[in-house]
Design a protein around this motif. Structure first.
Motif, short mmCIF file in Angstrom:
data_model
loop_
_atom_site.label_atom_id
_atom_site.label_comp_id
_atom_site.label_asym_id
_atom_site.label_seq_id
_atom_site.Cartn_x
_atom_site.Cartn_y
_atom_site.Cartn_z
N LYS A 114 0.83 -1.20 0.00
CA LYS A 114 0.00 0.00 0.00
C LYS A 114 0.86 1.25 0.00
CE LYS A 114 -3.48 2.46 2.75
NZ LYS A 114 -4.27 2.46 4.01
N CYS A 115 0.42 2.23 -0.75
CA CYS A 115 1.09 3.54 -0.79
C CYS A 115 0.04 4.62 -0.63
CB CYS A 115 1.83 3.71 -2.10
SG CYS A 115 2.60 5.34 -2.33
N GLU A 116 0.36 5.63 0.14
CA GLU A 116 -0.55 6.75 0.33
C GLU A 116 0.24 8.06 0.26
OE1 GLU A 116 -2.90 6.42 3.85
OE2 GLU A 116 -4.02 8.27 3.46
N GLN A 117 -0.29 9.00 -0.50
CA GLN A 117 0.39 10.30 -0.57
C GLN A 117 -0.54 11.40 -0.07
OE1 GLN A 117 -0.18 13.00 -2.88
NE2 GLN A 117 -1.52 12.08 -4.43
N HIS A 118 0.06 12.30 0.70
CA HIS A 118 -0.69 13.37 1.36
C HIS A 118 -0.31 14.72 0.77
CE1 HIS A 118 -1.49 10.28 4.42
NE2 HIS A 118 -0.23 9.96 4.30
N LEU A 119 0.13 14.73 -0.49
CA LEU A 119 0.67 15.95 -1.10
C LEU A 119 -0.25 16.56 -2.13
CD1 LEU A 119 4.28 14.51 -1.54
CD2 LEU A 119 3.52 16.14 0.20
N GLY A 120 -1.37 15.93 -2.38
CA GLY A 120 -2.29 16.45 -3.38
C GLY A 120 -1.81 16.24 -4.81
N LEU A 172 -3.95 10.77 -12.89
CA LEU A 172 -5.38 11.03 -12.69
C LEU A 172 -6.14 9.71 -12.58
CD1 LEU A 172 -5.79 13.95 -15.26
CD2 LEU A 172 -5.56 14.10 -12.77
N GLU A 173 -5.54 8.80 -11.82
CA GLU A 173 -6.14 7.51 -11.47
C GLU A 173 -6.26 6.55 -12.65
OE1 GLU A 173 -9.75 8.49 -9.24
OE2 GLU A 173 -8.73 10.35 -8.71
N GLU A 174 -5.69 6.89 -13.78
CA GLU A 174 -5.69 5.96 -14.91
C GLU A 174 -4.27 5.46 -15.14
OE1 GLU A 174 -9.19 8.08 -17.59
OE2 GLU A 174 -7.49 7.09 -18.55
N ARG A 175 -4.17 4.16 -15.41
CA ARG A 175 -2.85 3.61 -15.67
C ARG A 175 -2.37 4.08 -17.03
NH1 ARG A 175 -1.85 -2.76 -15.93
NH2 ARG A 175 -3.42 -2.66 -14.29
N VAL A 176 -1.23 4.74 -17.06
CA VAL A 176 -0.72 5.27 -18.32
C VAL A 176 0.56 4.59 -18.76
CG1 VAL A 176 -1.85 7.49 -18.09
CG2 VAL A 176 0.39 7.17 -17.08
N PRO A 178 -7.32 3.30 -6.53
CA PRO A 178 -8.74 3.60 -6.29
C PRO A 178 -9.05 5.10 -6.26
CG PRO A 178 -7.69 2.89 -4.27
CD PRO A 178 -6.68 2.70 -5.36
N ASN A 179 -8.07 5.91 -5.92
CA ASN A 179 -8.23 7.36 -5.92
C ASN A 179 -6.86 8.01 -6.01
OD1 ASN A 179 -7.20 7.71 -3.12
ND2 ASN A 179 -9.09 6.59 -2.60
N SER A 180 -6.82 9.30 -6.10
CA SER A 180 -5.54 9.98 -6.36
C SER A 180 -4.56 9.90 -5.20
CB SER A 180 -5.80 11.45 -6.72
OG SER A 180 -6.44 12.11 -5.64
N SER A 181 -5.03 9.48 -4.03
CA SER A 181 -4.14 9.45 -2.86
C SER A 181 -3.60 8.07 -2.55
CB SER A 181 -4.88 9.97 -1.62
OG SER A 181 -5.30 11.29 -1.81
N HIS A 182 -4.18 7.03 -3.14
CA HIS A 182 -3.83 5.66 -2.77
C HIS A 182 -3.42 4.84 -3.99
CE1 HIS A 182 -6.33 6.96 0.65
NE2 HIS A 182 -5.59 6.14 1.36
N LEU A 183 -2.43 4.03 -3.75
CA LEU A 183 -1.93 3.13 -4.80
C LEU A 183 -1.58 1.80 -4.15
CD1 LEU A 183 -1.06 3.01 -7.83
CD2 LEU A 183 1.23 3.65 -7.06
N PHE A 184 -2.00 0.73 -4.79
CA PHE A 184 -1.72 -0.60 -4.28
C PHE A 184 -0.94 -1.40 -5.33
CE2 PHE A 184 -4.35 -0.62 -0.49
CZ PHE A 184 -5.28 0.36 -0.75
N LEU A 185 -0.19 -2.37 -4.82
CA LEU A 185 0.44 -3.34 -5.71
C LEU A 185 0.11 -4.72 -5.16
CD1 LEU A 185 2.26 -3.62 -8.20
CD2 LEU A 185 4.23 -3.73 -6.66
N HIS A 186 -0.73 -5.44 -5.88
CA HIS A 186 -1.15 -6.77 -5.47
C HIS A 186 -0.17 -7.79 -6.03
CE1 HIS A 186 -4.77 -4.85 -4.07
NE2 HIS A 186 -5.09 -4.45 -5.30
#
Lengths: 112, 113
Positions: free
Chosen positions: A22-28, A51-55, A69-77
Motif C-alpha cells: 500500500k502507498c498513500e500520498q498526502h501531497l495532493g 489522474l487515477e488511470e494507468r498510463v 482507487p483514488n488519487s491518494s492511494h496506490l496498491f500493488l497486489h
C-alpha cells in the motif's frame, strides 16, 4: 517526512502467497508510480497512474497487479511471486506539471 | 525508449575534494534531468535538477551541467563532506503530464574523512 507513506515496510512471503503493498500520498499530487529497486540495478519503473488511470505498464509480469482507487492511494497486489522478485519496492508521486518525484520509504520484499 | 548510462559506479574522494558523476542519455526528446541522493536505508530524494533550456545550475556546493548536443549531463559536488556519502542517481524524463523517468544505475560516493 515527504508525505508519501508505504506499508508494510518489510514483507516476507512464500511463492504461493497473495499479498498487497500500500502507498498513500498526502501531497495532493495527481500522478503515482511504482518502482522496483534491486541490488546493482537502476530503479525500474513498473507502473504509472495519472489522474487515477494507468498510463504506463513497463512490461511487468502479470503476477504484479496495480490498483489506484483514488488519487491518494496506490496498491500493488502480489501473487505467485518468484525469488527474483525480492527487492525494494518504492512508491512515488508527483504533480503533473511539476517534475519532482517524492518517494516513499519503500517496502523490502523477500520471496522465499 | 530512453537509455541512461551513469559513470562511475563507485567513487571515493577525500573530504574537501570535488566529486564528478557523469551521465549520458539517448532520447533527444528528454527535457528534464533530475539527480537523486539515496542514503543507506533511506528513500531517494531530489537534490538538484536541470531542464533542457538551461546549460548549468548551481545550488551551494552542488552543480549540474547539461550538454544537449552531446546528450550528457554531470553532477559536480565541491568541498565534499562525509555526509555527502550516498548513492547518487541521475535520470532523464520527457515532456508530458506525468513523468516516465529513466534512471541511471547509480554511483556510490564515499567521502573519506
Amino acid at each position: 517526512e515527504t508525505g508519501v507513506t508505504q506499508t508494510p515496510r518489510h514483507l516476507v512471503m512464500g511463492m504461493t502467497n497473495k499479498k498487497s503493498l500500500k502507498c498513500e500520498q498526502h501531497l495532493g499530487h495527481n500522478a503515482m508510480y511504482w518502482y522496483k529497486q534491486s541490488a546493482k540495478k537502476p530503479l525500474e519503473l513498473m507502473f504509472v497512474y495519472s489522474l487515477e488511470e494507468r498510463v504506463e505498464n513497463n512490461s511487468v509480469p502479470s503476477r504484479f497487479s496495480p490498483e489506484c482507487p483514488n488519487s491518494s492511494h496506490l496498491f500493488l497486489h502480489l501473487h505467485t511471486l518468484q525469488p527474483e522478485d525480492s527487492a525494494l519496492y518504492l512508491c512515488a508521486s508527483s504533480q503533473g506539471n511539476s517534475n519532482e518525484q517524492f518517494f516513499g520509504p519503500g517496502t523490502r520484499l523477500t520471496v522465499l | 525508449g530512453e537509455n541512461v548510462e551513469q559513470h562511475p559506479s563507485t567513487l571515493s574522494v577525500q573530504e574537501g575534494d570535488s566529486a564528478v558523476i557523469k551521465c549520458t542519455y539517448s532520447d533527444s526528446a528528454s527535457n528534464y534531468f533530475p539527480w537523486y541522493k539515496q542514503e543507506l536505508g533511506k528513500r531517494p530524494q531530489l537534490i538538484i535538477d536541470i531542464r533542457s533550456n538551461v546549460g548549468e545550475k548551481k545550488d551551494q556546493r552542488i552543480a549540474v551541467t547539461l550538454n544537449k548536443t552531446a546528450k550528457h549531463f554531470s553532477l559536480h559536488i565541491t568541498e565534499t563532506q562525509p555526509e555527502d556519502s550516498a548513492v547518487y542517481f541521475c535520470a532523464a524524463s520527457g515532456p508530458g503530464g506525468y513523468q516516465k523517468v529513466t534512471f541511471g544505475t547509480g554511483t556510490k560516493l564515499q567521502v573519506i574523512p
